[in-house]
Enzyme design. Structure first.
Site, PDB file in Angstrom:
ATOM      1  CG  HIS A  26      -0.274   0.404   2.512  1.00  0.00           C
ATOM      2  ND1 HIS A  26      -0.300   1.683   3.007  1.00  0.00           N
ATOM      3  CD2 HIS A  26       0.450  -0.324   3.403  1.00  0.00           C
ATOM      4  CE1 HIS A  26       0.361   1.725   4.154  1.00  0.00           C
ATOM      5  NE2 HIS A  26       0.828   0.525   4.417  1.00  0.00           N
ATOM      6  CB  CYS A  27       1.141   4.279  -1.752  1.00  0.00           C
ATOM      7  SG  CYS A  27      -0.390   4.583  -2.639  1.00  0.00           S
ATOM      8  CG  MET A  28      -0.703   9.140   2.060  1.00  0.00           C
ATOM      9  SD  MET A  28      -0.191   8.778   3.738  1.00  0.00           S
ATOM     10  CE  MET A  28      -1.142  10.005   4.641  1.00  0.00           C
ATOM     11  NE  ARG A  30      -2.859   6.230  -5.637  1.00  0.00           N
ATOM     12  CZ  ARG A  30      -2.160   6.719  -6.633  1.00  0.00           C
ATOM     13  NH1 ARG A  30      -1.729   5.923  -7.573  1.00  0.00           N
ATOM     14  NH2 ARG A  30      -1.880   8.005  -6.688  1.00  0.00           N
ATOM     15  CB  VAL A  70      -4.709   3.238   2.722  1.00  0.00           C
ATOM     16  CG1 VAL A  70      -3.380   3.929   2.949  1.00  0.00           C
ATOM     17  CG2 VAL A  70      -4.534   2.010   1.850  1.00  0.00           C
TER      18      VAL A  70
END
Length: 641
Positions: A26-28, A30, A70
């Site tokens: 995951h990123c910030m 998504r 997320v």
């Protein structure tokens, strides 16, 4: 108790189960999945999950947009699914296994041409303007340049830039290849310069020069023609890869102590020799052959049919990434025939897909959530960037994509059937007319009208029958209101988080942000390297590993996302320093993140920093101030009541 228990279970089922997940990270904002079989993912049902803001596929990754929370969702998902998350680099590596050889080649082409596109667009606009002032007979058959010394001087001056962009293109191509492959970029620039050196016979003059008059290097036992490769794409690409693989070979086998001396010399000299004796001539012939086939097909008696097929299929081609090949073909056509028939059809396809989105926007005018995607997607599509429209709207519903394809096919047939040519690659969409030769303006305008009217009417008629009341926003489901405790209602503005130029989100080269999927806001092209708090707030979330982003919550319930750079999550924190942790209280001007712009640039990512309002809280009449030069903690970038 899990915060997203039911949503996590839904997503795991709808994405095809644990066995369909090859890797996840995951990123910030998504979740990033690499799926074994992407067709098993029920995209429509996934997008209906309460906390999901959208989905899209990019570079072999199936991405599910969650938002600021997320990291919580990711932890709950991996725990429930019994899957161990991996690094972003591992996800990227796994994603490549989902790409066939053609997709990998097209992806590489896209990465090579992407850094060159701003120069190509700028050059196209300049040549278009140059055509207007020097080629159109406004005054009894005379142009502006014929009647005014100022415009005559401007006409000649603009060719300085036009020549640099299009004749010297091999320099940019070889540089971009060395950048992508991680080898020495200055060697790439030098190799490119040797292909277009003033010592050589200009490539555009070869056809008009007698063989006996072509200069040569005479080595006694052999002679090599001194021919330049101005405007040649394939030859430059082949030369660039020769240099790359020579440098990698010598780096691998050369002792470190003499590497600085041996590697550049042993890489560059043979690469230049091979470029002018082997790959250059071969690449020239390959490029000419491809351009000749395309040109012959379009100019034949069946050219209208060829154009119709191209116009019909171009949008799906964009969705596969294969459209990057057209840049090379267009450039080769311009080099051979001083114009391209292909580019006008691409501009018309952009317009057609944008018109489908425009019809969807009219149909969904009461659907506030849909309009957040429709409006920016339509604008960007009309300006030549189609991915937000294709992935965010048209492919989602299906029929707008088909209606746009039909309009594009008809417009392409008119364009080719009337002989429309562009002087260069330019801005796609509506501004594409600036790249068209002036004598074809009227014909291209007719094709543009078809590309606007036909998709709009078809999409509107089909959508009126196919869209449900909920899709159109006629029966919007009521949303749960969240109680917010307001302790300081006096805050009515947010200060700049960085020094720099404030630009609209629509201009950001990232589909999620430019489509406003995460919310409205602004972006800043930074001129400082420390992100500061825009107001008194509580730190709600941080990316502790990558350190490139954080979330804030104001007293009025407004939630903010600060995201430094595009795709910088892949840097894994290198070049970033995080000053806060989740739960901290900060005041306006307090430092949040420090970053190294040079490291971001060296890694190949833009440093554009997003400042997003992900939840408005109790704020009303929010205004975003762009087009200004901001100073951190001084200039107001967002104001509200």
């Amino acid at each position: 108790m899990a915060k997203y228990g039911s949503e996590v279970k839904q997503l795991l089922t709808l994405i095809g189960g644990k066995e369909n997940i090859q890797a996840v990270s995951h990123c910030m904002t998504r979740m990033r999945f690499v799926l074994v079989d992407e067709s098993k993912a029920d995209t429509k049902a996934i997008e209906d999950i309460r906390c999901v803001k959208g989905t899209f596929t990019q570079a072999g990754q199936y991405q599910v947009i969650i938002g600021n929370d997320v990291s919580v969702f990711y932890n709950e998902f991996t725990t429930y699914a019994g899957i161990e998350g991996v690094s972003k680099d591992a996800v990227k590596a796994a994603a490549k296994t989902n790409q066939n050889p053609v997709q990998k080649i097209m992806g590489a082409l896209g990465e090579i041409f992407a850094p060159l596109i701003p120069a190509l667009i700028c050059g196209g606009l300049i040549l278009g303007f140059r055509n207007v002032i020097g080629e159109i007979g406004f005054f009894d058959g005379k142009s502006l340049a014929d009647t005014s010394q100022f415009w005559a001087g401007m006409y000649n001056f603009l060719w300085l830039i036009g020549e640099a962009v299009f004749h010297m293109l091999p320099v940019g191509i070889v540089w971009s290849i060395t950048k992508k492959m991680g080898t020495t970029q200055i060697l790439g620039i030098i190799l490119g310069l040797t292909l277009v050196s003033g010592q050589l016979l200009n490539g555009f003059a070869v056809a008009g020069t007698a063989p006996a008059d072509i200069p040569v290097w005479d080595f006694g036992f052999a002679q090599v023609q001194m021919i330049g490769y101005q405007g040649q794409v394939i030859a430059a690409m082949m030369a660039g890869f020769v240099l790359v693989y020579l440098e990698k070979f010598f780096k691998k086998h050369c002792p470190e102590v003499v590497s600085m001396i041996v590697v550049p010399f042993c890489s560059l000299v043979p690469a230049v020799l091979i470029a002018h004796t082997i790959v250059g001539p071969i690449g020239w012939k390959i490029g000419d052959a491809i351009a000749s086939v395309v040109y012959s097909g379009l100019m034949s008696h069946f050219g209208w049919l060829f154009a119709g097929v191209f116009g019909l299929l171009y949008a799906p081609i964009v969705m596969t990434g294969l459209h990057h090949m057209t840049n090379a073909i267009d450039t080769q056509l311009i080099s051979l025939y001083e114009g391209t028939i292909l580019w006008p059809m691409i501009a018309l396809s952009n317009i057609a897909q944008g018109s489908s989105v425009l019809a969807m926007s009219v149909l969904q005018k009461k659907n506030e959530r849909a309009q957040q995607v429709n409006v920016p997607a339509c604008i960007s599509c009309y300006l030549g960037v189609t991915e937000p429209a294709l992935f965010g709207v048209n492919m989602k519903f299906g029929f707008p994509l088909v209606c746009g394809m039909i309009g594009s096919a008809l417009a392409a047939m008119i364009s080719v059937g009337t002989g429309v040519q562009a002087i260069s690659i330019g801005v796609g969409g509506l501004p594409g007319i600036l790249s068209i030769y002036p004598q074809f303006y009227a014909k291209f305008l007719i094709a543009m009208a078809v590309a606007i009217v036909v998709p709009f009417v078809l999409t509107f008629l089909v959508g009126s029958k196919k869209l449900s009341a909920q899709d159109r926003g006629v029966q919007q489901a009521a949303t749960d209101a969240t109680e917010v405790s307001v302790s300081d209602a006096s805050v009515t503005e947010l200060k700049a988080i960085l020094d720099g130029e404030v630009i609209p989100l629509d201009n950001v080269n990232d589909g999620v942000f430019s489509q406003h999927v995460m919310g409205d806001g602004v972006a800043i092209e930074p001129m400082s390297n420390t992100v500061v708090a825009p107001a008194a707030a509580t730190v709600s979330v941080v990316m502790a590993d990558s350190k490139h982003a954080c979330g804030l919550t104001l007293a009025n319930g407004m939630e903010l996302l600060i995201h430094v750079g595009i795709d910088t999550v892949a840097m894994n924190g290198d070049g970033f320093e995080l000053f806060v942790k989740e739960g901290d209280t900060v005041q306006a001007g307090d430092p949040l993140i420090r970053f190294d712009p040079k490291k971001i640039k060296a890694a190949g990512y833009p440093a554009t920093t997003m400042f997003i309002v992900t939840d408005e809280g109790d704020a009303k009449n929010i205004a975003y101030h762009t087009g200004i030069s901001a100073r951190a903690n001084e200039t107001v970038t967002v104001s509200f009541e």
